[in-house]
Design a protein around this motif. Structure first.
Motif, PDB file in Angstrom:
ATOM      1  N   SER A 277       0.839  -1.194   0.000  1.00  0.00           N
ATOM      2  CA  SER A 277       0.000   0.000   0.000  1.00  0.00           C
ATOM      3  C   SER A 277       0.872   1.240   0.000  1.00  0.00           C
ATOM      4  O   SER A 277       2.058   1.198   0.350  1.00  0.00           O
ATOM      5  CB  SER A 277      -0.918   0.010   1.228  1.00  0.00           C
ATOM      6  OG  SER A 277      -0.161   0.247   2.410  1.00  0.00           O
ATOM      7  N   LEU A 278       0.284   2.366  -0.380  1.00  0.00           N
ATOM      8  CA  LEU A 278       1.016   3.623  -0.363  1.00  0.00           C
ATOM      9  C   LEU A 278       1.418   3.994   1.060  1.00  0.00           C
ATOM     10  O   LEU A 278       2.523   4.473   1.298  1.00  0.00           O
ATOM     11  CB  LEU A 278       0.160   4.721  -0.982  1.00  0.00           C
ATOM     12  CG  LEU A 278       0.818   6.101  -1.074  1.00  0.00           C
ATOM     13  CD1 LEU A 278       2.060   6.048  -1.955  1.00  0.00           C
ATOM     14  CD2 LEU A 278      -0.172   7.144  -1.603  1.00  0.00           C
ATOM     15  N   ARG A 279       0.520   3.744   2.003  1.00  0.00           N
ATOM     16  CA  ARG A 279       0.824   4.073   3.396  1.00  0.00           C
ATOM     17  C   ARG A 279       1.995   3.253   3.909  1.00  0.00           C
ATOM     18  O   ARG A 279       2.876   3.760   4.610  1.00  0.00           O
ATOM     19  CB  ARG A 279      -0.417   3.846   4.266  1.00  0.00           C
ATOM     20  CG  ARG A 279      -0.273   4.376   5.685  1.00  0.00           C
ATOM     21  CD  ARG A 279      -1.605   4.426   6.382  1.00  0.00           C
ATOM     22  NE  ARG A 279      -2.219   3.116   6.510  1.00  0.00           N
ATOM     23  CZ  ARG A 279      -2.920   2.748   7.583  1.00  0.00           C
ATOM     24  NH1 ARG A 279      -3.090   3.594   8.589  1.00  0.00           N
ATOM     25  NH2 ARG A 279      -3.483   1.560   7.629  1.00  0.00           N
ATOM     26  N   GLU A 293      -7.731  -1.035  -1.507  1.00  0.00           N
ATOM     27  CA  GLU A 293      -7.841   0.101  -2.408  1.00  0.00           C
ATOM     28  C   GLU A 293      -6.644   1.045  -2.297  1.00  0.00           C
ATOM     29  O   GLU A 293      -6.491   1.958  -3.116  1.00  0.00           O
ATOM     30  CB  GLU A 293      -9.132   0.880  -2.129  1.00  0.00           C
ATOM     31  CG  GLU A 293     -10.392   0.080  -2.464  1.00  0.00           C
ATOM     32  CD  GLU A 293     -11.646   0.917  -2.331  1.00  0.00           C
ATOM     33  OE1 GLU A 293     -11.508   2.128  -2.027  1.00  0.00           O
ATOM     34  OE2 GLU A 293     -12.751   0.378  -2.538  1.00  0.00           O
ATOM     35  N   ASP A 294      -5.805   0.833  -1.286  1.00  0.00           N
ATOM     36  CA  ASP A 294      -4.636   1.690  -1.097  1.00  0.00           C
ATOM     37  C   ASP A 294      -3.399   1.113  -1.767  1.00  0.00           C
ATOM     38  O   ASP A 294      -2.318   1.678  -1.680  1.00  0.00           O
ATOM     39  CB  ASP A 294      -4.373   1.890   0.406  1.00  0.00           C
ATOM     40  CG  ASP A 294      -3.412   3.040   0.677  1.00  0.00           C
ATOM     41  OD1 ASP A 294      -3.551   4.083   0.009  1.00  0.00           O
ATOM     42  OD2 ASP A 294      -2.511   2.880   1.518  1.00  0.00           O
ATOM     43  N   TRP A 323       2.061   4.454  -9.282  1.00  0.00           N
ATOM     44  CA  TRP A 323       0.649   4.806  -9.432  1.00  0.00           C
ATOM     45  C   TRP A 323      -0.127   4.435  -8.177  1.00  0.00           C
ATOM     46  O   TRP A 323       0.158   3.416  -7.531  1.00  0.00           O
ATOM     47  CB  TRP A 323       0.030   4.078 -10.625  1.00  0.00           C
ATOM     48  CG  TRP A 323       0.447   4.608 -11.958  1.00  0.00           C
ATOM     49  CD1 TRP A 323      -0.175   5.579 -12.705  1.00  0.00           C
ATOM     50  CD2 TRP A 323       1.569   4.190 -12.743  1.00  0.00           C
ATOM     51  NE1 TRP A 323       0.488   5.787 -13.887  1.00  0.00           N
ATOM     52  CE2 TRP A 323       1.563   4.940 -13.939  1.00  0.00           C
ATOM     53  CE3 TRP A 323       2.584   3.243 -12.537  1.00  0.00           C
ATOM     54  CZ2 TRP A 323       2.529   4.791 -14.923  1.00  0.00           C
ATOM     55  CZ3 TRP A 323       3.549   3.092 -13.516  1.00  0.00           C
ATOM     56  CH2 TRP A 323       3.514   3.850 -14.689  1.00  0.00           C
ATOM     57  N   HIS A 324      -1.106   5.271  -7.850  1.00  0.00           N
ATOM     58  CA  HIS A 324      -1.987   5.003  -6.719  1.00  0.00           C
ATOM     59  C   HIS A 324      -3.407   5.348  -7.126  1.00  0.00           C
ATOM     60  O   HIS A 324      -3.669   6.461  -7.607  1.00  0.00           O
ATOM     61  CB  HIS A 324      -1.558   5.838  -5.499  1.00  0.00           C
ATOM     62  CG  HIS A 324      -2.423   5.649  -4.312  1.00  0.00           C
ATOM     63  ND1 HIS A 324      -3.154   6.674  -3.741  1.00  0.00           N
ATOM     64  CD2 HIS A 324      -2.688   4.532  -3.574  1.00  0.00           C
ATOM     65  CE1 HIS A 324      -3.829   6.210  -2.701  1.00  0.00           C
ATOM     66  NE2 HIS A 324      -3.557   4.921  -2.579  1.00  0.00           N
ATOM     67  N   GLN A 325      -4.294   4.387  -6.997  1.00  0.00           N
ATOM     68  CA  GLN A 325      -5.697   4.554  -7.385  1.00  0.00           C
ATOM     69  C   GLN A 325      -5.814   5.070  -8.826  1.00  0.00           C
ATOM     70  O   GLN A 325      -6.524   6.040  -9.122  1.00  0.00           O
ATOM     71  CB  GLN A 325      -6.397   5.503  -6.403  1.00  0.00           C
ATOM     72  CG  GLN A 325      -6.476   4.925  -4.982  1.00  0.00           C
ATOM     73  CD  GLN A 325      -7.171   5.834  -3.999  1.00  0.00           C
ATOM     74  OE1 GLN A 325      -7.392   7.014  -4.269  1.00  0.00           O
ATOM     75  NE2 GLN A 325      -7.515   5.287  -2.836  1.00  0.00           N
TER      76      GLN A 325
END
Length: 339
Positions: A277-279, A293-294, A323-325
Protein backbone atom coordinates in the motif's frame (compact mmCIF):
# COMPACT_ATOMS: atom_id res chain seq x y z
CA UNK A 1 27.87 -5.61 -44.61
CA UNK A 2 27.41 -9.25 -45.64
CA UNK A 3 28.76 -10.01 -49.14
CA UNK A 4 28.30 -13.02 -51.38
CA UNK A 5 29.10 -14.61 -54.72
CA UNK A 6 26.93 -16.57 -57.14
CA UNK A 7 27.71 -20.26 -57.46
CA UNK A 8 26.51 -22.46 -60.33
CA UNK A 9 24.89 -25.62 -59.00
CA UNK A 10 26.56 -28.89 -60.03
CA UNK A 11 24.75 -32.24 -60.00
CA UNK A 12 26.60 -33.45 -56.90
CA UNK A 13 25.86 -30.28 -54.88
CA UNK A 14 23.32 -30.27 -52.09
CA UNK A 15 22.29 -27.65 -49.58
CA UNK A 16 23.95 -29.73 -46.86
CA UNK A 17 27.30 -30.10 -48.66
CA UNK A 18 27.51 -26.43 -49.57
CA UNK A 19 26.59 -25.29 -46.07
CA UNK A 20 29.14 -27.58 -44.42
CA UNK A 21 31.95 -26.16 -46.60
CA UNK A 22 31.39 -22.63 -45.30
CA UNK A 23 30.59 -23.60 -41.71
CA UNK A 24 26.91 -22.73 -41.46
CA UNK A 25 23.71 -24.75 -41.25
CA UNK A 26 21.46 -25.70 -44.15
CA UNK A 27 18.71 -23.50 -42.76
CA UNK A 28 21.03 -20.48 -42.48
CA UNK A 29 22.23 -20.92 -46.07
CA UNK A 30 18.68 -21.29 -47.35
CA UNK A 31 17.50 -18.18 -45.47
CA UNK A 32 20.50 -16.17 -46.69
CA UNK A 33 19.88 -17.13 -50.33
CA UNK A 34 16.14 -16.49 -50.21
CA UNK A 35 16.60 -13.08 -48.59
CA UNK A 36 19.08 -11.89 -51.22
CA UNK A 37 18.24 -13.80 -54.40
CA UNK A 38 15.87 -11.24 -55.92
CA UNK A 39 14.42 -12.74 -59.10
CA UNK A 40 16.56 -15.89 -58.92
CA UNK A 41 15.01 -19.23 -57.97
CA UNK A 42 14.26 -19.62 -54.29
CA UNK A 43 15.38 -22.71 -52.40
CA UNK A 44 12.77 -24.87 -50.71
CA UNK A 45 14.45 -28.27 -50.39
CA UNK A 46 17.87 -29.64 -49.58
CA UNK A 47 18.56 -31.43 -52.89
CA UNK A 48 18.52 -28.20 -54.97
CA UNK A 49 16.54 -29.88 -57.78
CA UNK A 50 15.79 -27.37 -60.52
CA UNK A 51 17.97 -24.67 -58.93
CA UNK A 52 20.68 -23.30 -61.25
CA UNK A 53 22.43 -20.82 -58.97
CA UNK A 54 22.83 -20.23 -55.24
CA UNK A 55 24.17 -17.22 -53.34
CA UNK A 56 27.13 -18.15 -51.13
CA UNK A 57 27.99 -15.68 -48.35
CA UNK A 58 31.65 -14.66 -48.12
CA UNK A 59 31.21 -12.92 -44.76
CA UNK A 60 28.55 -14.54 -42.63
CA UNK A 61 28.00 -15.11 -38.93
CA UNK A 62 25.77 -17.96 -37.87
CA UNK A 63 23.19 -17.22 -35.22
CA UNK A 64 25.35 -18.95 -32.62
CA UNK A 65 28.51 -17.05 -33.62
CA UNK A 66 26.60 -13.76 -33.70
CA UNK A 67 25.29 -14.42 -30.20
CA UNK A 68 28.82 -15.08 -28.92
CA UNK A 69 30.09 -11.92 -30.63
CA UNK A 70 27.34 -9.82 -29.06
CA UNK A 71 27.92 -11.36 -25.63
CA UNK A 72 31.53 -10.21 -25.87
CA UNK A 73 30.35 -6.66 -26.61
CA UNK A 74 28.67 -6.51 -23.19
CA UNK A 75 30.41 -6.14 -19.81
CA UNK A 76 31.37 -9.50 -18.25
CA UNK A 77 29.10 -10.92 -15.54
CA UNK A 78 31.84 -10.51 -12.91
CA UNK A 79 32.85 -7.04 -11.77
CA UNK A 80 36.06 -5.50 -13.09
CA UNK A 81 37.42 -2.04 -12.10
CA UNK A 82 37.36 -0.80 -15.70
CA UNK A 83 33.55 -0.88 -15.64
CA UNK A 84 33.43 2.56 -14.03
CA UNK A 85 34.89 5.88 -15.14
CA UNK A 86 36.37 8.16 -12.44
CA UNK A 87 33.58 10.77 -12.67
CA UNK A 88 29.92 10.92 -13.64
CA UNK A 89 27.50 13.80 -13.99
CA UNK A 90 24.19 12.94 -12.32
CA UNK A 91 20.79 14.51 -12.78
CA UNK A 92 17.77 13.55 -10.68
CA UNK A 93 14.24 14.73 -11.41
CA UNK A 94 11.29 14.28 -9.05
CA UNK A 95 7.77 14.60 -10.38
CA UNK A 96 4.86 14.40 -7.96
CA UNK A 97 1.16 15.03 -8.37
CA UNK A 98 0.06 18.50 -7.29
CA UNK A 99 3.67 19.63 -6.76
CA UNK A 100 6.23 21.42 -8.88
CA UNK A 101 8.96 19.29 -10.40
CA UNK A 102 12.39 19.50 -8.81
CA UNK A 103 15.75 18.72 -10.39
CA UNK A 104 19.03 18.07 -8.61
CA UNK A 105 22.38 17.90 -10.40
CA UNK A 106 25.78 16.94 -9.00
CA UNK A 107 29.09 15.31 -9.85
CA UNK A 108 30.02 11.89 -8.46
CA UNK A 109 33.69 11.00 -8.05
CA UNK A 110 34.47 7.31 -7.88
CA UNK A 111 37.58 5.33 -6.93
CA UNK A 112 37.57 1.52 -7.07
CA UNK A 113 40.23 -0.42 -5.15
CA UNK A 114 41.18 -4.08 -5.29
CA UNK A 115 41.67 -5.33 -1.73
CA UNK A 116 42.77 -8.82 -2.70
CA UNK A 117 39.55 -10.41 -1.47
CA UNK A 118 37.28 -8.15 -3.51
CA UNK A 119 36.66 -4.57 -4.61
CA UNK A 120 35.68 -1.49 -2.66
CA UNK A 121 34.28 1.72 -4.13
CA UNK A 122 34.88 5.14 -2.59
CA UNK A 123 32.16 7.67 -3.44
CA UNK A 124 31.89 11.41 -3.04
CA UNK A 125 29.45 13.90 -4.54
CA UNK A 126 29.97 17.61 -5.09
CA UNK A 127 28.81 20.67 -7.07
CA UNK A 128 25.17 20.29 -6.02
CA UNK A 129 22.58 22.33 -7.87
CA UNK A 130 18.87 22.34 -7.03
CA UNK A 131 16.72 23.64 -9.87
CA UNK A 132 19.83 25.24 -11.34
CA UNK A 133 21.05 27.03 -8.21
CA UNK A 134 23.29 26.22 -5.24
CA UNK A 135 21.02 25.46 -2.23
CA UNK A 136 21.36 28.31 0.26
CA UNK A 137 18.73 27.56 2.90
CA UNK A 138 20.08 26.60 6.31
CA UNK A 139 18.91 22.97 6.38
CA UNK A 140 20.18 22.16 2.87
CA UNK A 141 23.51 23.81 3.56
CA UNK A 142 23.94 21.86 6.80
CA UNK A 143 22.89 18.61 5.16
CA UNK A 144 25.43 19.03 2.34
CA UNK A 145 28.20 19.93 4.77
CA UNK A 146 27.47 16.84 6.87
CA UNK A 147 27.72 14.58 3.82
CA UNK A 148 30.88 16.36 2.73
CA UNK A 149 32.41 15.72 6.15
CA UNK A 150 32.19 11.92 5.73
CA UNK A 151 33.20 11.79 2.06
CA UNK A 152 34.40 9.70 0.45
CA UNK A 153 32.13 6.93 1.69
CA UNK A 154 33.44 3.42 1.10
CA UNK A 155 31.39 0.34 0.13
CA UNK A 156 32.24 -3.28 -0.55
CA UNK A 157 31.11 -4.54 -3.92
CA UNK A 158 29.65 -7.96 -4.60
CA UNK A 159 31.15 -10.28 -7.22
CA UNK A 160 28.58 -8.91 -9.65
CA UNK A 161 29.45 -5.29 -8.87
CA UNK A 162 26.49 -4.01 -6.86
CA UNK A 163 26.90 -2.36 -3.45
CA UNK A 164 26.97 -5.12 -0.81
CA UNK A 165 27.88 -3.46 2.51
CA UNK A 166 29.75 -0.60 4.12
CA UNK A 167 33.54 -0.80 4.21
CA UNK A 168 35.63 0.44 7.15
CA UNK A 169 32.51 2.11 8.45
CA UNK A 170 34.04 3.12 11.77
CA UNK A 171 36.37 5.41 9.80
CA UNK A 172 33.28 7.14 8.41
CA UNK A 173 31.92 7.67 11.92
CA UNK A 174 35.23 9.01 13.17
CA UNK A 175 35.56 11.39 10.21
CA UNK A 176 32.25 13.00 11.08
CA UNK A 177 33.00 13.29 14.79
CA UNK A 178 36.44 14.77 14.14
CA UNK A 179 34.83 17.50 12.00
CA UNK A 180 31.74 18.10 14.09
CA UNK A 181 33.30 20.93 16.10
CA UNK A 182 34.03 22.81 12.89
CA UNK A 183 30.44 22.21 11.72
CA UNK A 184 29.08 23.49 15.04
CA UNK A 185 31.17 26.66 14.76
CA UNK A 186 29.72 27.39 11.33
CA UNK A 187 26.15 26.10 11.81
CA UNK A 188 24.97 27.55 15.12
CA UNK A 189 21.66 27.32 16.91
CA UNK A 190 19.41 24.71 18.48
CA UNK A 191 18.06 23.45 15.15
CA UNK A 192 21.56 22.81 13.84
CA UNK A 193 22.56 21.05 17.06
CA UNK A 194 19.58 18.69 16.82
CA UNK A 195 20.33 17.99 13.16
CA UNK A 196 23.96 17.15 13.95
CA UNK A 197 22.84 14.80 16.75
CA UNK A 198 20.44 13.07 14.36
CA UNK A 199 23.11 12.77 11.69
CA UNK A 200 25.56 11.33 14.23
CA UNK A 201 23.01 8.72 15.26
CA UNK A 202 22.30 7.82 11.63
CA UNK A 203 25.96 7.46 10.68
CA UNK A 204 26.76 5.47 13.83
CA UNK A 205 24.04 2.91 13.05
CA UNK A 206 25.82 1.01 10.26
CA UNK A 207 22.86 -1.15 9.09
CA UNK A 208 20.59 1.91 8.99
CA UNK A 209 23.21 4.05 7.23
CA UNK A 210 23.85 1.37 4.61
CA UNK A 211 20.14 0.88 3.97
CA UNK A 212 19.68 4.61 3.44
CA UNK A 213 22.59 4.81 1.03
CA UNK A 214 21.76 1.58 -0.79
CA UNK A 215 18.18 2.71 -1.34
CA UNK A 216 19.30 5.79 -3.31
CA UNK A 217 18.28 5.29 -6.92
CA UNK A 218 21.44 6.87 -8.32
CA UNK A 219 23.62 4.41 -6.37
CA UNK A 220 21.54 1.45 -7.56
CA UNK A 221 21.84 2.74 -11.13
CA UNK A 222 25.58 3.33 -10.88
CA UNK A 223 26.26 -0.11 -9.38
CA UNK A 224 24.16 -2.69 -11.24
CA UNK A 225 24.57 -6.42 -10.86
CA UNK A 226 26.54 -7.22 -14.00
CA UNK A 227 24.45 -10.37 -14.41
CA UNK A 228 21.77 -7.98 -15.68
CA UNK A 229 23.76 -7.68 -18.90
CA UNK A 230 23.44 -11.40 -19.62
CA UNK A 231 19.86 -12.29 -18.67
CA UNK A 232 18.12 -14.48 -21.25
CA UNK A 233 14.91 -14.97 -19.26
CA UNK A 234 12.85 -13.02 -16.77
CA UNK A 235 13.86 -12.93 -13.11
CA UNK A 236 12.63 -11.62 -9.77
CA UNK A 237 14.62 -9.28 -7.58
CA UNK A 238 14.03 -6.80 -4.76
CA UNK A 239 14.43 -3.11 -5.58
CA UNK A 240 14.09 0.11 -3.58
CA UNK A 241 11.62 2.58 -5.07
CA UNK A 242 11.53 4.89 -2.03
CA UNK A 243 14.69 5.89 -0.19
CA UNK A 244 13.09 5.82 3.27
CA UNK A 245 11.33 2.50 2.90
CA UNK A 246 11.86 -1.22 2.35
CA UNK A 247 12.64 -2.97 -0.96
CA UNK A 248 9.86 -4.52 -3.02
CA UNK A 249 9.88 -7.57 -5.27
CA UNK A 250 9.82 -6.88 -9.00
CA UNK A 251 9.66 -9.13 -12.03
CA UNK A 252 12.33 -8.01 -14.51
CA UNK A 253 13.22 -8.77 -18.08
CA UNK A 254 16.06 -7.45 -20.24
CA UNK A 255 16.77 -7.00 -23.92
CA UNK A 256 19.83 -5.77 -25.77
CA UNK A 257 20.65 -3.68 -28.83
CA UNK A 258 23.95 -3.50 -30.72
CA UNK A 259 22.98 -1.05 -33.46
CA UNK A 260 25.19 1.82 -32.24
CA UNK A 261 28.74 1.68 -33.60
CA UNK A 262 30.43 2.24 -30.23
CA UNK A 263 28.00 1.30 -27.45
CA UNK A 264 25.80 -1.67 -26.59
CA UNK A 265 22.42 -0.80 -25.10
CA UNK A 266 20.87 -2.85 -22.30
CA UNK A 267 17.19 -2.22 -21.52
CA UNK A 268 15.71 -3.51 -18.26
CA UNK A 269 12.03 -3.33 -17.35
CA UNK A 270 10.54 -4.26 -13.99
CA UNK A 271 6.93 -4.63 -12.82
CA UNK A 272 5.95 -4.74 -9.15
CA UNK A 273 5.04 -8.33 -8.29
CA UNK A 274 3.97 -8.09 -4.63
CA UNK A 275 1.27 -6.17 -2.80
CA UNK A 276 2.14 -2.93 -1.04
CA UNK A 277 0.00 0.00 0.00
CA UNK A 278 1.02 3.62 -0.36
CA UNK A 279 0.82 4.07 3.40
CA UNK A 280 3.16 1.10 3.95
CA UNK A 281 5.67 2.44 1.43
CA UNK A 282 5.74 5.93 2.90
CA UNK A 283 5.88 4.73 6.51
CA UNK A 284 8.53 2.13 5.70
CA UNK A 285 6.77 -0.68 7.54
CA UNK A 286 4.17 -3.36 6.83
CA UNK A 287 0.62 -2.87 8.12
CA UNK A 288 -1.71 -5.78 8.89
CA UNK A 289 -5.07 -5.88 7.13
CA UNK A 290 -4.24 -2.94 4.90
CA UNK A 291 -6.99 -1.52 2.68
CA UNK A 292 -6.80 -3.18 -0.79
CA UNK A 293 -7.84 0.10 -2.41
CA UNK A 294 -4.64 1.69 -1.10
CA UNK A 295 -2.39 -0.69 -3.07
CA UNK A 296 0.15 0.79 -5.47
CA UNK A 297 1.39 -0.19 -8.91
CA UNK A 298 5.01 0.48 -9.84
CA UNK A 299 7.22 0.10 -12.90
CA UNK A 300 10.98 0.46 -13.37
CA UNK A 301 12.69 1.24 -16.65
CA UNK A 302 16.49 1.25 -16.89
CA UNK A 303 18.82 1.76 -19.84
CA UNK A 304 22.58 1.24 -19.88
CA UNK A 305 25.02 2.24 -22.59
CA UNK A 306 28.38 0.48 -22.31
CA UNK A 307 31.35 0.65 -24.65
CA UNK A 308 31.57 -2.43 -26.86
CA UNK A 309 35.37 -2.41 -26.88
CA UNK A 310 35.96 -2.10 -23.11
CA UNK A 311 32.63 -2.83 -21.37
CA UNK A 312 32.89 0.47 -19.49
CA UNK A 313 29.72 2.26 -18.40
CA UNK A 314 29.26 5.39 -20.50
CA UNK A 315 25.70 6.44 -19.76
CA UNK A 316 22.65 5.20 -17.84
CA UNK A 317 19.14 6.34 -17.08
CA UNK A 318 16.32 5.05 -14.92
CA UNK A 319 12.69 5.91 -14.37
CA UNK A 320 10.63 4.67 -11.42
CA UNK A 321 6.90 5.34 -11.84
CA UNK A 322 4.44 4.89 -9.00
CA UNK A 323 0.65 4.81 -9.43
CA UNK A 324 -1.99 5.00 -6.72
CA UNK A 325 -5.70 4.55 -7.39
CA UNK A 326 -5.09 4.65 -11.15
CA UNK A 327 -3.29 8.00 -10.99
CA UNK A 328 0.40 8.73 -11.37
CA UNK A 329 1.53 9.55 -7.85
CA UNK A 330 5.26 9.97 -8.35
CA UNK A 331 7.95 9.64 -10.97
CA UNK A 332 11.67 9.59 -10.15
CA UNK A 333 14.16 9.90 -12.99
CA UNK A 334 17.94 9.57 -12.79
CA UNK A 335 20.36 10.20 -15.63
CA UNK A 336 24.12 9.81 -15.41
CA UNK A 337 26.91 10.12 -17.95
CA UNK A 338 30.67 10.21 -17.97
CA UNK A 339 32.11 13.64 -17.25
Amino acid sequence: MTTHFIKHIRPQDSLSSLASRIGITEEELKIFHNRNCGKMDRIWFGNLTGVEFILIPTLYLSEQKLKILQENMLPPAVYFPGFHAPEYLVSETFKESRQENSECKYTVQLTVRNNGDGFTAELSAEDFRLNGAVPEDKVSSLSLDCMKSISPVSFRLSAGGNVASCSAHQNTVEKFRSKRKHLEDFHTGELSEKYLDTFDDAVSDEPYFFRRMHSCLWIRLLFPDLKWFHQQAGWKEEFFIHSHSFPLLFHFHADYSFEDADCAETRITGILSESCSLRELLKGTRIEEEDPEDLIHAEIQIRYFTYKATGQLYEAESCVSLWHQDRLFQKHLVYLTQK
